[in-house]
Design a protein around this motif. Structure first.
Motif, short mmCIF file in Angstrom:
data_model
loop_
_atom_site.label_atom_id
_atom_site.label_comp_id
_atom_site.label_asym_id
_atom_site.label_seq_id
_atom_site.Cartn_x
_atom_site.Cartn_y
_atom_site.Cartn_z
N UNK A 214 -0.29 -1.14 4.33
CA UNK A 214 0.67 -1.07 5.44
C UNK A 214 2.07 -1.15 4.83
N UNK A 215 3.07 -0.70 5.59
CA UNK A 215 4.44 -0.75 5.07
C UNK A 215 5.02 -2.16 5.10
N UNK A 216 4.46 -3.01 5.98
CA UNK A 216 5.05 -4.33 6.14
C UNK A 216 4.22 -5.47 5.55
N UNK A 217 3.28 -5.12 4.72
CA UNK A 217 2.47 -6.18 4.11
C UNK A 217 3.28 -6.93 3.07
N UNK A 218 2.88 -8.17 2.81
CA UNK A 218 3.57 -8.94 1.80
C UNK A 218 2.86 -8.89 0.46
N UNK A 219 1.64 -8.36 0.46
CA UNK A 219 0.91 -8.24 -0.80
C UNK A 219 1.26 -6.91 -1.44
N UNK A 220 1.26 -6.90 -2.78
CA UNK A 220 1.42 -5.63 -3.48
C UNK A 220 0.15 -5.41 -4.27
N UNK A 221 -0.47 -4.28 -4.04
CA UNK A 221 -1.72 -4.04 -4.74
C UNK A 221 -1.53 -2.89 -5.73
N UNK A 222 -2.05 -3.11 -6.94
CA UNK A 222 -2.00 -2.07 -7.96
C UNK A 222 -3.40 -1.51 -8.12
N UNK A 223 -3.47 -0.22 -8.27
CA UNK A 223 -4.79 0.36 -8.46
C UNK A 223 -4.69 1.57 -9.35
N UNK A 228 -10.74 3.19 -11.07
CA UNK A 228 -11.11 2.42 -9.89
C UNK A 228 -10.67 0.97 -9.93
N UNK A 229 -9.97 0.56 -11.00
CA UNK A 229 -9.47 -0.81 -11.08
C UNK A 229 -8.50 -1.06 -9.93
N UNK A 230 -8.59 -2.25 -9.32
CA UNK A 230 -7.58 -2.61 -8.33
C UNK A 230 -7.38 -4.11 -8.35
N UNK A 231 -6.14 -4.54 -8.19
CA UNK A 231 -5.83 -5.96 -8.24
C UNK A 231 -4.52 -6.21 -7.52
N UNK A 232 -4.38 -7.42 -7.01
CA UNK A 232 -3.10 -7.85 -6.49
C UNK A 232 -2.11 -7.75 -7.65
N UNK A 233 -0.94 -7.17 -7.41
CA UNK A 233 0.00 -6.92 -8.51
C UNK A 233 0.32 -8.19 -9.29
N UNK A 234 0.26 -9.36 -8.62
CA UNK A 234 0.63 -10.59 -9.29
C UNK A 234 -0.37 -11.02 -10.36
N UNK A 235 -1.55 -10.41 -10.39
CA UNK A 235 -2.51 -10.77 -11.44
C UNK A 235 -2.76 -9.63 -12.44
N UNK A 236 -2.04 -8.54 -12.31
CA UNK A 236 -2.25 -7.43 -13.25
C UNK A 236 -1.55 -7.78 -14.57
N UNK A 237 -2.33 -7.92 -15.65
CA UNK A 237 -1.69 -8.29 -16.91
C UNK A 237 -0.91 -7.12 -17.51
N UNK A 401 1.17 1.50 -7.27
CA UNK A 401 1.47 0.24 -6.58
C UNK A 401 1.77 0.54 -5.12
N UNK A 402 1.07 -0.15 -4.21
CA UNK A 402 1.34 0.05 -2.78
C UNK A 402 1.39 -1.29 -2.08
N UNK A 403 2.15 -1.33 -1.01
CA UNK A 403 2.26 -2.53 -0.19
C UNK A 403 1.06 -2.64 0.74
N UNK A 404 0.68 -3.88 1.01
CA UNK A 404 -0.46 -4.06 1.91
C UNK A 404 -0.47 -5.43 2.53
N UNK A 405 -1.45 -5.60 3.37
CA UNK A 405 -1.58 -6.84 4.13
C UNK A 405 -2.92 -7.45 3.77
#
Ligand code: ZN
Length: 569
Positions: A214-223, A228-237, A401-405
């Motif tokens: 979503x455009x207004x999510x506070x999470x940032x997800x990297x994939x 097929x790897x995906x993780x919350x951006x804050x844990x992507x090394x 990297x995309x924003x999400x909820x």
């Protein structure tokens, strides 16, 4: 339901405080009402949506073998003291006293209470594995409640807890929950990605988040689309880059009058931001700390929190920068630092050559700084915010990297709660062992927002049929036309009899008003009873696609029922 009698009042005005489409439309459609910051009432039509979301979740939880119960909102402090979270949970915990002066909190999560319940009842390995869950209201004293139900202080959650004899068995419970979550989000018609996540406040050894784009999510997800790897951006090394192969130039001091930001400096020296070393002063547990990072990158404070092992840190204020370093922001450097300042180097600065660094003096910078040559390297850490195009930690491909909820979060807790709370069972060989736990949350009220974020247009909400407040809106275009209103009445009665959840817009309002409301509240189907009644026809409109059909009156209701059944498959 007759709309003229229904407690559903829409508004044409966009509420000033609402930015996110879900916040705006839920308020305007009259589905929720704000009481105070981060606290909302859910009105009848909104509550119908919540109940449907709950039931989809409940059905899949039950199917997985989990058992529903009902824990308490009011939690005694003693339980939270046993795990140390009475203190460590910080200001987000709503604490209160009863008339005898005993401490309580309003549960933001229920690991303590459920572990207490299970330790009192479970004695033997024969009683395990076990998964218990509840759907209940929770409280969190958010610093910045916002976006309506997305980040509230009171909200509805489904929380489940698994209890197993060992790690292997706990892993199976964890997998069963992953599977159930996958089915839940599909049935809710939400586009959700499962991502590796940080265990944070809850603890444990592994965790995954379920994030809706979503455009207004506070999470940032990297994939990574490659592997097929995906993780919350804050844990992507992010690792160390290969050292730069550049000839080391002589160190030089240059005047940089009035130049403050990285952008200004980059322009002034005609060098890319990646050639500048950015130094940021933090106050950690009351002590100063400098974090160095490449000028074109940003510090991810969630990563920094993980590195520091505390959330008690903040950016230093102007006064503190002056007091500690004798300079101003923009001229924080790493030469001539007071002895007691700790310095952390972000991996992005590994092996860099000929960099620009401030001096802790106004209007001066060094150029051609070669860290290895010019001063002693400190400790390298990974505190860099991930961005589009960074390397995938699994395959080296390009990350997106995309924003999400975050809608769901699951944790393999291990013995994080059972050890301190002494939740033990007797194993087959007679030995006492701690129960191995997992916990699994889904934000029910937040899902309502996510659904609107993913299903709307400029006119309003487009509820997917399985979660719509009503499936069909019967609109009579002119209530004072006897033929029209009697046909509309008949259609309404027939639809109800056929089991279609129907709202009948019998309000004495204009056609335009009723159409606008139908679009705003977002019923999946509407049946328009208008002038075509004279030809024995009514019009069916589908909200999600905008398609419409003219049908003979007697065929209309069965046709809608068929389309609804198809949508709900
Ligand atoms: Zn990859």
């Amino acid at each position: 339901m007759r709309w003229s009698r229904y407690f559903l009042y829409t508004s044409k005005e966009d509420p000033a405080e609402a930015q996110a489409p879900s916040h705006r439309f839920l308020l305007r459609a009259g589905l929720i009402k704000q009481v105070s910051a981060g606290i909302y009432e859910i009105l009848p039509a909104g509550w119908r949506v919540i109940r449907k979301i709950e039931n989809i979740v409940r059905k899949e939880m039950d199917r997985s073998g989990a058992q529903e119960l009902h824990l308490t909102v009011l939690n005694p402090a003693e339980l939270w003291q046993e795990t140390g979270r009475w203190e460590s949970y910080g200001n987000e915990l709503f604490r209160l006293k009863d008339r005898h002066g005993r401490d309580y909190c309003l549960g933001p999560t229920h690991e303590e209470e459920i572990t207490d319940l299970v330790r009192r009842e479970v004695r033997s390995y024969r009683q395990l594995p076990l998964i218990l869950y509840q759907i209940q209201v929770k409280f969190r004293d958010e610093k910045r409640p916002r976006f309506g139900l997305i980040r509230g202080r009171e909200f509805i959650m489904k929380d489940a807890y698994s209890f197993d004899t060992d790690e292997m068995s706990a892993m199976m419970s964890y997998e069963a929950m992953k599977f159930a979550y996958d089915r839940i989000f599909k049935k809710l018609r939400l586009d959700v990605i499962m991502a590796e996540a940080s265990v944070g406040q809850i603890g444990g050894s592994q965790s995954h988040e379920f994030i809706a784009f979503t455009d207004y999510g506070e999470a940032k997800v990297s994939f990574c689309e490659g592997c097929g790897y995906s993780a919350n951006a804050e844990v992507v090394p992010l690792g160390r880059p290969a050292p730069q192969d550049e000839e080391e130039m002589p160190l030089e001091k240059v005047p940089t009058p009035g130049v403050k930001t990285i952008e200004e400096l980059s322009e002034f020296l005609n060098l890319p931001a990646s050639k500048i070393m950015k130094a940021v002063l933090y106050i950690v547990n009351g002590k100063p700390l400098i974090v160095l990072i490449r000028g074109d990158r940003e510090i991810d404070e969630n990563k920094l929190e993980a590195v520091l092992g505390t959330d008690d840190f903040r950016l230093a204020g102007d006064e503190e920068v002056k007091e500690i370093l004798g300079t101003t922001k923009g001229f924080i450097g790493i030469f001539n630092l007071p002895e007691d300042i700790k310095v952390l180097w972000d991996n992005s600065l590994y092996g860099v050559k000929n960099m620009v660094v401030a001096l802790n003096e106004p209007d001066l910078h060094y150029i051609n700084v070669n860290p290895e040559r010019d001063f002693h390297y400190g400790e390298f850490v990974d505190v860099c915010e991930v961005r589009e195009g960074d390397p995938c930690p699994k395959c080296g491909g390009l990350l997106r990297v995309k924003r999400g909820l975050e809608l769901g979060h699951i944790f393999l807790l291990g013995t994080r709660y059972s050890e301190p709370m002494k939740a033990y069972y007797t194993d087959q060989d007679g030995s006492e062992k701690p129960i191995v736990m997992g916990c699994y949350g889904i934000g029910i009220s937040r899902i309502m927002s996510a659904l609107v974020e993913q299903h709307h247009d400029e006119k309003g909400i487009k509820w997917p049929t399985p979660v719509a407040p009503f499936e069909l809106d019967v609109i009579c275009l002119n209530m004072s036309d006897g033929e029209m209103s009697s046909v509309a009445e008949k259609i309404y009665m027939t639809a109800e009899e056929m089991g279609i959840e129907t709202i009948y817009d019998d309000r004495d309002q204009s056609a335009g008003f009723k159409f606008a409301d139908a679009d705003l509240v977002g019923f999946p189907y509407r049946m328009v009873v208008g002038n075509k009644v004279k030809e024995g026809k009514v019009e069916i409109q589908k909200r999600s696609t905008g398609e419409s059909w003219d049908l003979p009156i007697e065929e209309a209701v069965p046709k809608v029922r068929e389309m609804i059944a198809e949508d709900k498959k």
